[in-house]
Write an enzyme that holds these catalytic residues in place. Structure first.
Site, short mmCIF file in Angstrom:
data_model
loop_
_atom_site.label_atom_id
_atom_site.label_comp_id
_atom_site.label_asym_id
_atom_site.label_seq_id
_atom_site.Cartn_x
_atom_site.Cartn_y
_atom_site.Cartn_z
N GLU A 135 0.80 -1.09 0.05
CA GLU A 135 0.04 0.14 -0.04
C GLU A 135 0.82 1.19 0.20
O GLU A 135 1.79 1.26 0.80
CB GLU A 135 -1.06 -0.03 1.40
CG GLU A 135 -1.59 1.28 1.50
CD GLU A 135 -2.64 1.57 0.27
OE1 GLU A 135 -3.26 1.05 -0.21
OE2 GLU A 135 -2.55 2.97 -0.14
N SER A 163 -20.17 6.99 0.41
CA SER A 163 -21.44 7.05 0.91
C SER A 163 -21.69 6.09 2.12
O SER A 163 -22.66 6.04 3.03
CB SER A 163 -22.68 6.96 0.12
OG SER A 163 -22.47 7.82 -0.89
N ILE A 169 -23.09 3.12 1.64
CA ILE A 169 -24.66 2.64 1.62
C ILE A 169 -24.09 1.13 1.18
O ILE A 169 -23.50 0.92 0.08
CB ILE A 169 -25.22 3.27 0.51
CG1 ILE A 169 -25.45 4.79 0.75
CG2 ILE A 169 -26.64 2.49 0.57
CD1 ILE A 169 -25.92 5.26 2.25
N HIS A 227 -25.81 -1.32 -0.64
CA HIS A 227 -26.99 -1.12 -1.97
C HIS A 227 -27.62 -2.54 -2.09
O HIS A 227 -26.97 -3.59 -1.99
CB HIS A 227 -26.30 -0.83 -3.26
CG HIS A 227 -25.77 0.66 -3.17
ND1 HIS A 227 -26.53 1.66 -3.17
CD2 HIS A 227 -24.45 1.29 -3.32
CE1 HIS A 227 -25.99 2.85 -3.35
NE2 HIS A 227 -24.72 2.38 -3.31
N SER A 248 -18.84 2.16 -7.45
CA SER A 248 -19.84 1.90 -6.56
C SER A 248 -20.93 0.76 -7.25
O SER A 248 -20.99 0.93 -8.72
CB SER A 248 -20.90 3.17 -6.49
OG SER A 248 -22.17 2.85 -5.73
C1 LIG Z 1 -18.05 9.20 -4.13
C2 LIG Z 1 -18.14 7.73 -3.78
C3 LIG Z 1 -19.48 7.08 -3.28
C4 LIG Z 1 -19.38 5.69 -3.47
N1 LIG Z 1 -20.86 5.28 -2.26
C5 LIG Z 1 -20.54 3.93 -2.48
C6 LIG Z 1 -21.62 3.22 -1.88
O1 LIG Z 1 -22.50 3.88 -0.97
N2 LIG Z 1 -21.73 1.98 -1.55
C7 LIG Z 1 -20.75 1.07 -2.28
O2 LIG Z 1 -21.03 -0.16 -2.27
N3 LIG Z 1 -19.95 1.76 -2.91
C8 LIG Z 1 -19.72 2.84 -3.12
N4 LIG Z 1 -18.77 3.62 -3.76
C9 LIG Z 1 -17.75 2.65 -4.20
C10 LIG Z 1 -16.67 2.03 -3.26
O3 LIG Z 1 -16.30 3.20 -2.36
C11 LIG Z 1 -15.65 1.66 -3.91
O4 LIG Z 1 -16.03 0.52 -4.99
C12 LIG Z 1 -14.46 0.80 -3.12
O5 LIG Z 1 -14.18 1.39 -1.99
C13 LIG Z 1 -13.19 0.37 -3.80
O6 LIG Z 1 -12.34 -0.09 -3.04
P1 LIG Z 1 -11.02 -0.50 -3.57
O7 LIG Z 1 -10.16 -1.29 -2.56
O8 LIG Z 1 -11.11 -1.13 -5.01
O9 LIG Z 1 -10.17 0.97 -3.91
P2 LIG Z 1 -9.53 1.87 -3.03
O10 LIG Z 1 -10.20 2.10 -1.66
O11 LIG Z 1 -9.16 3.30 -3.74
O12 LIG Z 1 -8.10 1.27 -2.63
C14 LIG Z 1 -7.16 1.12 -3.83
C15 LIG Z 1 -5.85 1.18 -2.77
O13 LIG Z 1 -4.67 1.01 -3.85
C16 LIG Z 1 -3.75 1.92 -3.44
N5 LIG Z 1 -2.79 1.99 -4.69
C17 LIG Z 1 -3.03 2.73 -5.57
N6 LIG Z 1 -1.85 2.51 -6.25
C18 LIG Z 1 -0.98 1.82 -5.70
C19 LIG Z 1 0.31 1.79 -5.99
N7 LIG Z 1 1.10 1.94 -7.07
N8 LIG Z 1 1.09 0.93 -4.98
C20 LIG Z 1 0.55 0.93 -4.02
N9 LIG Z 1 -0.81 1.02 -3.63
C21 LIG Z 1 -1.43 1.61 -4.65
C22 LIG Z 1 -4.37 3.15 -3.09
O14 LIG Z 1 -3.49 3.90 -2.23
C23 LIG Z 1 -5.56 2.75 -2.29
O15 LIG Z 1 -5.39 2.66 -0.85
C24 LIG Z 1 -18.77 4.99 -3.54
C25 LIG Z 1 -17.16 5.56 -4.23
C26 LIG Z 1 -17.31 6.76 -4.26
C27 LIG Z 1 -15.89 7.34 -4.85
#
Ligand SMILES: Cc1cc2nc3c(=O)[nH]c(=O)nc-3n(C[C@H](O)[C@H](O)[C@H](O)COP(=O)(O)OP(=O)(O)OC[C@H]3O[C@@H](n4cnc5c(N)ncnc54)[C@H](O)[C@@H]3O)c2cc1C
Length: 497
Positions: A32, A46, A48, A50, A356
């Site tokens: 990370e 949010s 939520i 869903h 999302s």
């Molecule tokens: C405005 C908004 C509202 C939303 N509302 C909802 C909701 O209500 N309900 C719902 O189900 N979903 C919702 N979502 C979607 C949900 O937040 C995401 O789908 C989810 O958090 C994605 O998780 P992730 O682990 O894929 O990404 P992230 O949480 O973005 O994690 C990715 C990680 O990868 C790391 N990373 C990136 N590049 C590198 C690198 N080169 N080297 C090492 N680490 C790296 C980053 O630092 C980060 O920590 C929403 C999203 C947004 C933005």
């Protein structure tokens, strides 16, 4: 350092996958770039859960949304994270809106969503008296709920670390090469918090010389860059920002259900929701961000969020807002989640474009990826007493009964020291957050784990005390204590003794 599996990214997706795989006899690292989990999309959304009527039938989004929603209560129970089954309304104010409700209902049925109904004005206003009385109908989804996304993320990583997963913080992946079936991962150290902290002291060579048999790309908005490093340029991620306004707890008690407007091309519209911790939240809008880490807010967008939310909920009072924030959606140009072994690079799994409802879908995605990894590599489950899928957290001081508080204070004087007065957080809770398996190392890290600094004064009173406690327990000098990453130290210079 060799790992069987390297997961890139410690958002909810990477962390739940790490937890899911941690029951096997394999060496796993999560890499990370930030100092903590949940510092990108998972930390600013949010929250939520869903129900699943919104996703297009037949897509991965629909499939994982519905199964993730069904799994969420059990997962939260196992990880001692609060989940509230609030139900949700999509509100219609005219004939056109009602037609949208019917379409959502139909796609919900196709997606396998249960406990949905189109309800009338009386039902809505009885449940939510402050909804705009011009409402005509709503789609009610009983299974929708709310969760704290960052608390779920932290608990998932705590659990993974308890089971032996190595969490490599402040380590950014900069290159990937494959040679003789083994990935060589180049990294850059992004900060010095974990090398200074006496609780971590992660050796530099453990973070800079990494090889792995399987790589799982969970890098959120940066997942396309990581995929390209492995030679797969089959998708692009477009960052779309969403801004929010959070209101004081006095406002949260007036609302019970998540309130959506009818969705548009851009997304689910501006919602009004209670949070699991009792605040009220409105947002998000949707604008294309200048870059993938562009989490700034601007008054024009927030004004739009406020005005639009006021059309559905009549009791919004901007003077009761306590903070604003923004999150970045990782929108893929493929229009669906990408969860597959790369066609261009074997043993490289993309879990990308998880916009999302990715938070909701994450538990189901983790189980699916577990099966994918099992098909690529033989993995034997550890003996049952060698791992756990449960995390137990002490009850927060603020939620204890008077008798429990009295007993806690009698047995531990640090329970008597209230550090955050807005949220009633004791020094003991802050210390526990620091020593947790995936412990807090920064002021924001303490805030997300304990709520110290989440209240009305937003840390105005408690931040210096939190800094002192962090410094005492991590051994990091107080002028090196950061708000978020290492480049956000709070104290500029020593001014007096
Ligand atoms: C405005 C908004 C509202 C939303 N509302 C909802 C909701 O209500 N309900 C719902 O189900 N979903 C919702 N979502 C979607 C949900 O937040 C995401 O789908 C989810 O958090 C994605 O998780 P992730 O682990 O894929 O990404 P992230 O949480 O973005 O994690 C990715 C990680 O990868 C790391 N990373 C990136 N590049 C590198 C690198 N080169 N080297 C090492 N680490 C790296 C980053 O630092 C980060 O920590 C929403 C999203 C947004 C933005």
């Amino acid at each position: 350092m060799y790992y069987d599996i390297c997961i890139i990214g410690a958002g909810i997706v990477g962390s739940l996958i790490a937890r899911q795989l941690s029951k096997y006899k394999v060496k796993i690292a999560v890499i990370e770039r930030h100092v903590d989990v949940s510092m990108d999309a998972t930390g600013a959304n949010s929250g939520i859960v869903h129900a699943g009527y919104d996703a297009k039938p037949g897509t991965k989004k629909a499939k994982f949304n519905v199964s993730g929603c069904n799994m969420m209560p059990g997962l939260c129970d196992n990880l001692s994270v609060k989940f509230k089954k609030t139900g949700s309304f999509v509100l219609a104010f005219d004939q056109e809106g009602e037609e949208v409700l019917q379409k959502l209902y139909d796609s919900g049925i196709k997606n396998g969503v249960t406990d949905m109904a189109i309800v009338d004005k009386d039902f809505i206003l009885q449940r939510e008296p402050y909804v705009n009385p011009l409402v005509t109908k709503a789609l009610y989804a009983k299974n929708a709920g709310i969760v704290s996304p960052y608390k779920l993320n932290i608990a998932a990583m705590d659990n993974a670390v308890m089971n032996g997963v190595k969490f490599l913080r402040e380590t950014k992946v900069t290159g990937i090469e494959k040679e003789d079936g083994l990935f060589h991962i180049s990294t850059e150290i992004t900060g010095d918090i974990c090398s200074i902290s006496k609780l971590d002291r992660i050796k530099e060579e453990d973070r800079t010389d990494i090889t792995a048999k399987i790589v799982i790309n969970c890098a959120g908005a940066h997942a396309d860059e990581i995929s390209r490093m492995a030679g797969d340029d089959s998708f692009n991620i477009i960052p779309r920002r969403g801004e929010y306004i959070l209101f004081d707890k006095t406002e949260g008690s007036r609302i019970n259900t998540v309130l959506f407007q009818t969705p548009t091309e851009k997304g689910k519209g501006i919602l009004v929701t209670p949070t699991v911790d009792g605040n009220l939240m409105i947002g998000p809008d949707a604008t294309v961000a200048d870059h993938k880490d562009d989490k700034c807010t601007n008054s024009e967008n927030l004004d739009y969020v406020f005005k639009t939310a006021s059309q559905t909920y009549t009791r919004l009072n901007i003077r009761k807002s306590i903070t604003v924030f923004a999150g970045i959606r990782a929108t893929p140009d493929t229009s669906d989640f990408i969860i597959e072994e790369s066609k261009k690079c074997g043993n490289f799994i993309n879990v990308a474009g998880i916009e999302s409802p990715g938070l909701t879908a994450a538990p189901a995605i983790a189980v699916y990826v577990e099966d994918m990894v099992k098909s690529l590599m033989e993995m034997k489950e550890k003996a049952k007493d060698q791992y756990t899928m449960k995390v137990k957290h002490d009850k927060p001081f603020s939620e204890m009964t008077n008798e429990e508080k009295e007993a806690a204070c009698k047995s531990d004087e640090l329970c008597r020291k209230i550090i955050c007065r807005c949220e009633t957080v004791s020094e003991r809770e802050i210390i526990s957050a620091i020593y947790a398996p995936c412990g807090a190392r920064t002021v924001d890290g303490v805030k997300r784990r304990t709520r110290a600094g989440m209240g009305r004064c937003q840390g105005g009173f408690c931040a210096p005390h939190v800094m002192r406690i962090l410094s005492e327990h991590t051994g990091i000098a107080v002028n090196k204590i950061a708000k978020a990453d290492a480049d956000s130290c709070i104290l500029g210079r020593h001014s007096r003794d």
